[in-house]
Design an enzyme around this catalytic site. Structure first.
Site, PDB file in Angstrom:
ATOM      1  N   SER A 274       0.852  -1.184   0.000  1.00  0.00           N
ATOM      2  CA  SER A 274       0.000   0.000   0.000  1.00  0.00           C
ATOM      3  C   SER A 274       0.892   1.241   0.000  1.00  0.00           C
ATOM      4  CB  SER A 274      -0.957  -0.043   1.182  1.00  0.00           C
ATOM      5  OG  SER A 274      -2.003   0.870   1.013  1.00  0.00           O
TER       6      SER A 274
ATOM      7  N   ASP B  44      -9.888  -2.944  -5.622  1.00  0.00           N
ATOM      8  CA  ASP B  44      -9.277  -2.148  -4.560  1.00  0.00           C
ATOM      9  C   ASP B  44      -9.756  -0.692  -4.644  1.00  0.00           C
ATOM     10  OD1 ASP B  44      -7.629  -0.844  -2.757  1.00  0.00           O
ATOM     11  OD2 ASP B  44      -5.815  -1.880  -3.403  1.00  0.00           O
TER      12      ASP B  44
ATOM     13  N   HIS C 261      -8.227  -4.410  -1.749  1.00  0.00           N
ATOM     14  CA  HIS C 261      -6.963  -4.005  -1.143  1.00  0.00           C
ATOM     15  C   HIS C 261      -6.368  -5.080  -0.252  1.00  0.00           C
ATOM     16  CE1 HIS C 261      -4.164  -0.779  -0.154  1.00  0.00           C
ATOM     17  NE2 HIS C 261      -4.240  -1.108   1.120  1.00  0.00           N
TER      18      HIS C 261
END
Length: 803
Positions: free
Chosen positions: A638, A723, A758
């Site tokens: 991330s 995501d 995600h």
């Protein structure tokens, strides 16, 4: 406010689509069969491009075992292979930075007018609906190319997967916690992918319990299934839970009558996922999001009534802020909040007062730029943690409930800059604080009758550790539930008695085939270029490394959102350690390890410090002889993927391989566009490139914009189609640009999960399978991909039988 970050070291990616066999018969493709994989043989059927990778649970063979036959369980076979990487077409497109008619891009007087324009010929890969056939075909071909480039790891991947499972207590139970007349807990069962949520009456034996929510049943027929939150009514007769079926973090609320086991007619779609009952069995609070996925409204629903009659309790129109809600530990008050990265505002609704019409709200303090605070309630006082009056690392203040309207807060303790306070949790007879001291998470307690004399920190056996409060659902409790672990000690659950200052060990997480005496950890400090000392946590297996070095080493980093990457235990790390790979965590600035000041020192114009700190740590590990550039791999996920993208641009020759999970790499384009989820709220994190000085500052380090004609390490990129935090097109564009510019033969691979978001696969076995490929990639590049003899399990500590 939810950012592009995650608290876990290992996030989770996913995949889907039509039959590759049918596609192959039409246009031809390269496949490998299950048998060929098992025997280590490649079978080439034909060459071509179009097919669809399909690996989801609803396509499993009924005979395939997730545990013993992962290839048939997780992959749609025969598996498509593509020898050459896909080359996305280039379509001329200019991205505007500055004022754009009809879009709120920041203060009008500060925006570029006319806007600056930057070329992005790969912009067409963005499809907000995730349905464009050309884009999906491109992503499927990326997956097929990754399959080809990693097919030599087929046997090793299966071995690593089974090795991961060998460290998992597949049939297990959490420590029950008290809530009203029940003890609540969850179970997992060998072969089942999801948790089973249970409860038993306190008057019943331990084996007489009821299952109130079996997530395995919910997941049947679904490609993705994530239960975001749940709550039970005060009577314990009604359950509400939220479910996301795509990975887009958009949840539907369902209600279940626990007496009959039947679902109720009420269902609330498109919520943020968080949900809780009021102080009766008919009132429920929830939140919804705007078109940019920003939580902006908090609602009150009455069971049995249409959604059109739901009461809007709170609406936040400023796109920099998220709306939120929570109940006080005492359950007397509902708190409504508006918060950004740098500013907050909160209101209280007294749930014990009868409300006529819209409930009355009391504002604690109107928002003021730069002032943050959070509130809990105890008896006659509210307790508030805040950075007011320059208390950057936060201090604790109080406010009488009967004097809340005058807004005069009093200090409970004098501000201690070395002590970061993150959370306050009130109990009837004492108060607990969560925070940080000397770089580690800590828990303190005190009596509200005499805070100064009774404040004490809970002591743990290992200075380098992670500690946090567990489920503490009862305000009247005389004990605090908390957890503790370290790099070598699996998670332990305790009850802490504030009166006697004793820790009662309830459970240590079983880790089969693991002997902690074989492993050791260290904490060292590395001097950054500006003289700041950067903490570095290191763990290794004693009998597998060269004491004098060098050793293969895997370096993890994050460094954003004030999120701390604590020295916690992870069994997913063991396949690396058991092959002699040293694992290190660089606690770089931008994270929260050393407090709020650590975070604020690497924002905006100083964001580059996050990346230079990481490079300084890597160079120290090489210079000190612990490893070499040819034995060093790195990882970030991330916002940590942003870190990876930045450092491979800045110091590509320092690393042999890199893992970038759901990487936030297209920073300039994403942060210029307020229609993309999270963008506006994160102008206070990275800056707003629609104006100066942020445009120039961010352009210095944005990974996608700084790809250069130079050599790069081998790079493995994992992402998810749905995501909402880091859109799939960011890594898809990045790998294309890397391949175009780089001057070496190292692979750049993209693994795109076409059915998840995600946090990757919601199925725990699928998660282990995905991680096994990433581990194999690293071990292969570090030349450590040999089989290992697992150590026997060490004897578990004695557990008190009060579960």
């Amino acid at each position: 406010m939810h950012g592009r970050g995650s608290l876990t070291l290992f996030l989770r990616p996913g995949s889907q689509r039509a039959s590759p066999v049918a596609a192959a018969s039409k246009v031809g493709a390269t496949f490998i069969t299950a048998a060929a994989f098992a025997k280590g043989m490649q079978r080439v059927l034909s060459a071509g491009h179009l097919s669809r990778l399909s690996r989801r649970l609803n396509l499993f063979s009924t005979k395939a075992s997730q545990r013993d036959d992962p290839w048939n369980a997780f992959e749609k076979l025969p598996l498509r292979l593509e020898k050459q990487p896909p080359v996305a077409k280039r379509v001329p497109h200019q991205v505007p930075f500055g004022a754009v008619q009809g879009e709120e891009r920041g203060p009008a007087t500060s925006l570029f007018q006319p806007p600056k324009l930057r070329d992005d010929p790969l912009f067409w890969l963005r499809d907000d609906d995730r349905k464009n056939p050309e884009v999906l075909k491109h992503l499927e071909t990326e997956n097929a190319y990754t399959n080809y480039q990693t097919h030599h790891l087929r046997a090793a991947r299966e071995d690593i997967y089974k090795e991961i499972l060998s460290h998992v207590q597949e049939t297990d139970q959490s420590v029950p916690y008290s809530r009203g007349p029940y003890m609540y807990f969850s179970k997992t069962i060998e072969g089942s992918s999801y948790r089973i949520r249970c409860r038993r009456l306190k008057t019943k034996p331990e084996d007489e319990y009821e299952v109130f929510l079996d997530e395995n049943e919910l997941a049947k027929g679904k490609k993705h299934c994530d239960v975001g939150d749940w709550d039970v009514s005060p009577s314990h007769e009604i359950l509400v839970y939220s479910v996301d079926e795509f990975g887009y973090e958009e949840y539907t609320l369902y209600f279940k009558n626990l007496s009959t086991g039947e679902l109720m007619k009420d269902a609330i779609p498109k919520t943020s996922g968080k949900v809780m009952f009021g102080n009766d069995a008919s009132t429920v609070f929830y939140a919804t999001m705007d078109s940019a996925h920003r939580t902006n409204r908090v609602w009150m629903h009455k069971l049995g009534t249409p959604l059109s009659e739901d009461v809007l309790l709170h609406q936040e129109d400023d796109s920099l802020f998220d709306a939120g809600f929570d109940k006080s530990s005492s359950e007397r008050f509902l708190f409504l909040t508006s918060s950004s990265s740098e500013t907050s505002e909160a209101w209280a609704i007294d749930l014990e007062q009868k409300q006529i019409g819209e409930p009355q709200k009391l504002c604690f303090r109107k928002r003021q730029k730069g002032i943050l605070y959070d509130v809990d309630h105890h008896d006659k006082d509210f307790y508030i943690i805040t950075n007011l009056d320059g208390a950057t690392n936060f201090k604790l203040m109080s406010l009488g409930v009967d004097r809340a309207a005058d807004g005069k807060w009093k200090e409970v303790f004098k501000y201690k800059p070395e002590m970061k306070i993150d959370n306050v949790h009130c109990f009837k007879d004492f108060i607990a604080l969560e925070g940080r001291l000397n770089g580690f998470s800590q828990v303190w307690t005190f009596k509200p009758s005499d805070p100064q004399k009774t404040l004490k920190m809970i002591e743990f056996e290992d200075e380098s550790h992670a500690a946090e409060l567990g489920p503490n659902e009862e305000f009247e409790s005389q004990k605090i539930r908390l957890s503790y672990d370290s790099l070598t000690i699996p998670r332990r659950v305790y009850d802490f008695d504030p009166i006697s200052s004793t820790l009662d060990l309830l459970k240590e997480q079983p880790v089969p085939s693991y002997d902690p005496s074989l492993y050791a950890s260290e904490r060292v400090e590395v001097k950054a270029k500006d003289g700041t000392m950067i903490p570095l946590s290191i763990v290794y297996r004693r009998d597998k490394i060269k004491t004098a070095g060098p050793n293969p080493l895997h370096l993890y980093g994050y460094g954003s959102y004030e999120i701390s990457i604590d020295p916690q235990f992870s069994s997913l790390r063991l396949p690396l350690l058991d092959r002699g790979v040293v694992y290190a965590i660089a606690h770089v600035r931008g994270g929260g390890e050393m407090g709020r000041t650590w975070y604020e020192s690497a924002k905006y114009a100083q964001k580059v410090r996050t990346f230079t700190d990481f490079i300084d740590c890597a160079q120290h590990l090489v210079r000190s002889g612990k490893t070499t550039a040819d034995m060093l791999s790195i990882e970030g996920r991330s916002a940590g993927g942003l870190l990876v993208g930045a450092v491979v641009n800045m110091a590509p020759g320092l690393f042999k391989a890199a893992l970038a999970g759901v990487p936030f790499v297209d920073v300039m384009n994403t942060m210029s566009d307020p229609s993309i989820p999270l963008t506006t709220g994160e102008w206070e994190e990275w800056g707003n490139p629609n104006m100066e000085p942020y445009y120039s500052d961010m352009l210095r380090w944005s990974p996608y914009d700084n790809v250069a004609a130079q050599g790069y390490p081998a790079i493995f990129v994992a992402s998810g189609l749905y995501d909402p935090r880091v859109a799939y097109w960011e890594p898809a564009k990045w790998v294309q640009k890397l391949r175009e510019f780089k001057t070496d033969d190292n692979p750049v691979l993209l693994k795109m999960d076409l059915s998840a978001g995600h946090f990757s696969a919601s199925d725990r076995y699928r998660l282990y399978w995905e991680r096994s490929l990433e581990i194999c990639f690293v071990l292969d590049k570090l030349k450590c991909l040999e089989s290992v003899q697992l150590p026997p399990s060490a004897g578990a500590p004695e557990i008190k039988s009060n579960m």
